[in-house]
Motif scaffolding. Sequence first.
Motif, mmCIF file in Angstrom:
data_model
loop_
_atom_site.group_PDB
_atom_site.id
_atom_site.type_symbol
_atom_site.label_atom_id
_atom_site.label_comp_id
_atom_site.label_asym_id
_atom_site.label_seq_id
_atom_site.Cartn_x
_atom_site.Cartn_y
_atom_site.Cartn_z
ATOM 1 N N ASN A 184 0.861 -1.182 0.000
ATOM 2 C CA ASN A 184 0.000 0.000 0.000
ATOM 3 C C ASN A 184 0.896 1.230 0.000
ATOM 4 O OD1 ASN A 184 -2.600 -1.394 0.419
ATOM 5 N ND2 ASN A 184 -1.616 -2.019 2.320
ATOM 6 N N ILE A 189 1.948 5.015 0.329
ATOM 7 C CA ILE A 189 1.479 6.079 1.218
ATOM 8 C C ILE A 189 1.872 7.423 0.610
ATOM 9 C CG2 ILE A 189 1.562 7.015 3.543
ATOM 10 C CD1 ILE A 189 2.639 4.257 4.451
ATOM 11 N N THR A 244 0.603 10.984 10.552
ATOM 12 C CA THR A 244 1.832 10.383 11.061
ATOM 13 C C THR A 244 2.969 11.125 10.376
ATOM 14 O OG1 THR A 244 0.784 8.221 11.294
ATOM 15 C CG2 THR A 244 3.179 8.240 11.165
ATOM 16 N N ARG A 276 0.254 -5.261 5.120
ATOM 17 C CA ARG A 276 -0.276 -5.648 6.431
ATOM 18 C C ARG A 276 0.471 -6.838 7.024
ATOM 19 N NH1 ARG A 276 -4.058 -3.712 3.211
ATOM 20 N NH2 ARG A 276 -5.412 -2.091 4.019
ATOM 21 N N TYR A 299 2.715 -2.316 15.111
ATOM 22 C CA TYR A 299 2.671 -1.453 13.943
ATOM 23 C C TYR A 299 3.332 -2.162 12.767
ATOM 24 C CZ TYR A 299 7.405 -0.411 15.572
ATOM 25 O OH TYR A 299 8.698 -0.514 15.994
ATOM 26 N N LYS A 359 -2.714 9.482 8.618
ATOM 27 C CA LYS A 359 -2.594 8.644 9.823
ATOM 28 C C LYS A 359 -2.527 7.177 9.406
ATOM 29 C CE LYS A 359 -2.715 8.624 14.358
ATOM 30 N NZ LYS A 359 -1.704 9.299 15.110
ATOM 31 N N VAL A 360 -1.403 6.534 9.703
ATOM 32 C CA VAL A 360 -1.202 5.125 9.387
ATOM 33 C C VAL A 360 -0.317 4.531 10.477
ATOM 34 C CG1 VAL A 360 0.782 5.552 7.873
ATOM 35 C CG2 VAL A 360 -0.572 3.497 7.557
ATOM 36 N N ASN A 361 -0.559 3.298 10.814
ATOM 37 C CA ASN A 361 0.140 2.653 11.922
ATOM 38 C C ASN A 361 1.436 2.016 11.432
ATOM 39 O OD1 ASN A 361 0.594 1.784 14.507
ATOM 40 N ND2 ASN A 361 -0.666 -0.039 14.318
#
Length: 150
Positions: free
Chosen positions: A28, A30, A79, A95, A109, A131-133
């Motif tokens: 993914n 970002i 983030t 993920r 995370y 915002k992403v972990n």
Amino acid sequence: MKAKKNGIVISAVILLLTSLCLYFFMNNRIDFKEVAEGQLLPNRNYTYYCDLKSEIDMEDLYELSSEFSGYDYDFDGHTYIVTFGYELEDISYSRASRPIVSEYGYYNYHVPNVWLSCDKTDKCYVYELPKVNIGCDADNYKRKVYFVEK
């Protein structure tokens, strides 16, 4: 009739497994933008990058340069990634990239793939992401860091 029903069930299971694999293993990308830049302090060792998720994380960054305090950081919606001596070219995560156990405990995370410019500078860069972990691997800061030509 039974063979047709078994074929439909097998096809559904294969489709479900394929979807789950794509969900967990697909990268993914970002989106990011540079929001601050400052001069690195000489004679210090820096990691390639670090993440900022709260105002507490910013305290160490403020010691590096007064230029970073001029931006209004929104930790509820974003983030931040800080790179040291290299510009960020691209960043993504899957993920499945979560470390499970480390010598210091469990990380909750994703460790992103980080592509940095191979041209070393004497600057520190702050990038804003949605915002992403994500976060760097505290046990191996070189993990998933790649260098690319500009």
